[in-house]
Design a protein around this motif. Sequence first.
Motif, PDB file in Angstrom:
ATOM      1  N   ASN A  11      43.156  46.675  40.403  1.00 40.24           N
ATOM      2  CA  ASN A  11      43.365  45.312  39.888  1.00 40.24           C
ATOM      3  C   ASN A  11      42.221  44.383  40.314  1.00 40.24           C
ATOM      4  OD1 ASN A  11      44.921  43.180  38.700  1.00 40.24           O
ATOM      5  ND2 ASN A  11      45.669  42.601  40.717  1.00 40.24           N
ATOM      6  N   PRO A  12      40.982  44.583  39.854  1.00 39.72           N
ATOM      7  CA  PRO A  12      40.524  45.572  38.856  1.00 39.72           C
ATOM      8  C   PRO A  12      39.904  46.805  39.528  1.00 39.72           C
ATOM      9  CG  PRO A  12      38.784  43.990  39.234  1.00 39.72           C
ATOM     10  CD  PRO A  12      39.930  43.606  40.159  1.00 39.72           C
ATOM     11  N   ILE A  13      39.694  47.853  38.733  1.00 40.52           N
ATOM     12  CA  ILE A  13      38.919  49.004  39.194  1.00 40.52           C
ATOM     13  C   ILE A  13      37.467  48.528  39.351  1.00 40.52           C
ATOM     14  CG2 ILE A  13      38.548  49.808  36.797  1.00 40.52           C
ATOM     15  CD1 ILE A  13      38.606  52.699  37.961  1.00 40.52           C
ATOM     16  N   HIS A  14      36.783  48.965  40.412  1.00 37.25           N
ATOM     17  CA  HIS A  14      35.400  48.524  40.636  1.00 37.25           C
ATOM     18  C   HIS A  14      34.507  49.726  40.965  1.00 37.25           C
ATOM     19  CE1 HIS A  14      36.285  48.924  44.914  1.00 37.25           C
ATOM     20  NE2 HIS A  14      37.266  48.041  44.815  1.00 37.25           N
ATOM     21  N   ILE A  15      33.216  49.449  41.156  1.00 43.06           N
ATOM     22  CA  ILE A  15      32.275  50.560  41.360  1.00 43.06           C
ATOM     23  C   ILE A  15      32.572  51.345  42.637  1.00 43.06           C
ATOM     24  CG2 ILE A  15      30.392  49.649  39.940  1.00 43.06           C
ATOM     25  CD1 ILE A  15      29.061  48.799  42.670  1.00 43.06           C
ATOM     26  N   GLY A  16      33.191  50.702  43.634  1.00 45.24           N
ATOM     27  CA  GLY A  16      33.567  51.417  44.867  1.00 45.24           C
ATOM     28  C   GLY A  16      34.547  52.542  44.569  1.00 45.24           C
ATOM     29  N   HIS A  17      35.542  52.260  43.723  1.00 43.81           N
ATOM     30  CA  HIS A  17      36.514  53.296  43.327  1.00 43.81           C
ATOM     31  C   HIS A  17      35.795  54.454  42.631  1.00 43.81           C
ATOM     32  CE1 HIS A  17      39.468  49.720  43.050  1.00 43.81           C
ATOM     33  NE2 HIS A  17      39.809  50.414  44.117  1.00 43.81           N
ATOM     34  N   LEU A  18      34.888  54.107  41.730  1.00 36.11           N
ATOM     35  CA  LEU A  18      34.180  55.144  40.961  1.00 36.11           C
ATOM     36  C   LEU A  18      33.278  55.991  41.857  1.00 36.11           C
ATOM     37  CD1 LEU A  18      33.008  53.573  37.583  1.00 36.11           C
ATOM     38  CD2 LEU A  18      34.852  55.191  37.979  1.00 36.11           C
ATOM     39  N   VAL A  19      32.595  55.354  42.796  1.00 38.86           N
ATOM     40  CA  VAL A  19      31.697  56.094  43.700  1.00 38.86           C
ATOM     41  C   VAL A  19      32.500  57.120  44.510  1.00 38.86           C
ATOM     42  CG1 VAL A  19      30.254  55.870  45.787  1.00 38.86           C
ATOM     43  CG2 VAL A  19      29.893  54.334  43.848  1.00 38.86           C
ATOM     44  N   ILE A  20      33.647  56.702  45.046  1.00 40.91           N
ATOM     45  CA  ILE A  20      34.477  57.609  45.860  1.00 40.91           C
ATOM     46  C   ILE A  20      35.046  58.740  44.999  1.00 40.91           C
ATOM     47  CG2 ILE A  20      36.675  57.764  47.128  1.00 40.91           C
ATOM     48  CD1 ILE A  20      35.887  54.894  48.238  1.00 40.91           C
ATOM     49  N   ALA A  21      35.599  58.395  43.838  1.00 41.82           N
ATOM     50  CA  ALA A  21      36.201  59.410  42.963  1.00 41.82           C
ATOM     51  C   ALA A  21      35.149  60.411  42.488  1.00 41.82           C
ATOM     52  CB  ALA A  21      36.873  58.740  41.771  1.00 41.82           C
ATOM     53  N   SER A 171      36.401  36.015  43.823  1.00 37.88           N
ATOM     54  CA  SER A 171      35.062  35.641  43.377  1.00 37.88           C
ATOM     55  C   SER A 171      35.072  35.173  41.924  1.00 37.88           C
ATOM     56  CB  SER A 171      34.102  36.828  43.539  1.00 37.88           C
ATOM     57  OG  SER A 171      34.018  37.196  44.900  1.00 37.88           O
ATOM     58  N   ILE A 172      35.836  35.866  41.075  1.00 37.63           N
ATOM     59  CA  ILE A 172      35.927  35.469  39.663  1.00 37.63           C
ATOM     60  C   ILE A 172      36.545  34.075  39.567  1.00 37.63           C
ATOM     61  CG2 ILE A 172      37.078  35.950  37.446  1.00 37.63           C
ATOM     62  CD1 ILE A 172      36.766  38.963  38.109  1.00 37.63           C
ATOM     63  N   LYS A 173      37.607  33.867  40.356  1.00 39.73           N
ATOM     64  CA  LYS A 173      38.292  32.564  40.351  1.00 39.73           C
ATOM     65  C   LYS A 173      37.341  31.449  40.799  1.00 39.73           C
ATOM     66  CE  LYS A 173      42.923  30.842  41.472  1.00 39.73           C
ATOM     67  NZ  LYS A 173      43.275  30.691  40.062  1.00 39.73           N
ATOM     68  N   ALA A 174      36.437  31.800  41.716  1.00 36.64           N
ATOM     69  CA  ALA A 174      35.482  30.815  42.232  1.00 36.64           C
ATOM     70  C   ALA A 174      34.242  30.676  41.338  1.00 36.64           C
ATOM     71  CB  ALA A 174      35.062  31.214  43.646  1.00 36.64           C
ATOM     72  N   GLU A 192      35.909  39.112  28.413  1.00 36.15           N
ATOM     73  CA  GLU A 192      36.477  38.857  27.089  1.00 36.15           C
ATOM     74  C   GLU A 192      37.912  38.333  27.201  1.00 36.15           C
ATOM     75  OE1 GLU A 192      38.258  41.902  23.786  1.00 36.15           O
ATOM     76  OE2 GLU A 192      36.496  42.599  24.882  1.00 36.15           O
ATOM     77  N   MET A 193      38.678  38.894  28.154  1.00 36.49           N
ATOM     78  CA  MET A 193      40.097  38.548  28.289  1.00 36.49           C
ATOM     79  C   MET A 193      40.316  37.343  29.231  1.00 36.49           C
ATOM     80  SD  MET A 193      41.581  40.803  26.344  1.00 36.49           S
ATOM     81  CE  MET A 193      43.294  41.015  26.774  1.00 36.49           C
ATOM     82  N   ASN A 194      39.240  36.882  29.875  1.00 38.40           N
ATOM     83  CA  ASN A 194      39.351  35.773  30.837  1.00 38.40           C
ATOM     84  C   ASN A 194      40.307  36.071  31.986  1.00 38.40           C
ATOM     85  OD1 ASN A 194      37.564  33.673  30.134  1.00 38.40           O
ATOM     86  ND2 ASN A 194      38.813  33.260  28.331  1.00 38.40           N
ATOM     87  N   PHE A 195      40.351  37.307  32.451  1.00 41.19           N
ATOM     88  CA  PHE A 195      41.246  37.668  33.533  1.00 41.19           C
ATOM     89  C   PHE A 195      40.789  37.059  34.859  1.00 41.19           C
ATOM     90  CE2 PHE A 195      42.456  41.837  31.190  1.00 41.19           C
ATOM     91  CZ  PHE A 195      43.520  41.217  30.584  1.00 41.19           C
ATOM     92  N   TYR A 196      41.763  36.754  35.710  1.00 46.40           N
ATOM     93  CA  TYR A 196      41.584  36.293  37.104  1.00 46.40           C
ATOM     94  C   TYR A 196      40.948  34.909  37.225  1.00 46.40           C
ATOM     95  CZ  TYR A 196      42.140  41.375  37.743  1.00 46.40           C
ATOM     96  OH  TYR A 196      42.569  42.668  37.685  1.00 46.40           O
ATOM     97  N   LYS A 197      40.752  34.214  36.114  1.00 49.79           N
ATOM     98  CA  LYS A 197      40.072  32.904  36.221  1.00 49.79           C
ATOM     99  C   LYS A 197      41.053  31.799  36.567  1.00 49.79           C
ATOM    100  CE  LYS A 197      36.046  34.056  33.532  1.00 49.79           C
ATOM    101  NZ  LYS A 197      35.330  33.997  32.265  1.00 49.79           N
TER     102      LYS A 197
END
Length: 197
Positions: A11-21, A171-174, A192-197
């Motif tokens: 929430n959300p998936i980020h590059i850290g998740h992808l690097v580990i997986a 960070s997105i909210k800020a 596009e969806m304006n999530f977390y703002k």
Amino acid sequence: MKIGLYFGSFNPIHIGHLVIANHLAEYSDLDQVWFVVTPHNPFKKKSSLLDNYQRLEMVYRATKDYTKLKPSDIEFNLSQPNYTVNTLAYLQEKYPYYEFALIMGEDNLKSFHKWKNHDVILENHHIYVYPRISKHNPDNHQDKTQFDGHKKIHLVNAPIMQLSSTFIRKSIKAGKNVQPMLPQHVWEYLDEMNFYK
């Protein structure tokens, strides 16, 4: 086929998740890693948690270019609140020819003894543990646990990622630019969806 299950709200998936997986898919004996999106617990009010299918969509977009990484909505149809031991039993029944293993951070291993039926999980599944920097002891992140040396627990020398979904949401909210922290397809969707703002 050996599948590593990487549970999270993503929430959300980020590059850290992808690097580990991706590290586990490439450098361990796992054939694939499934991102198991954990559904919104109906008993918990958490306004910052996006809808189950929006988070699944982000995982789908993040993993679509990787043949060994897959999104999974397997927990969406299980009764809530759900326990990992139930998900594992359900998957084993649904895919009898696959071998399922758990992926978790070192911090989760410390509290693993409190999980429901953790002994049953360990009896039937391997666990792959990736390193995290400990708040208590940043120089030695290999804090001792009661599972040290257990034959089913594998410490994986994956890169240490100090990136969190909470930090990204704040960070997105800020109004900060978080584009480098997210897979490109995920960033485009969030924007596009304006999530977390």
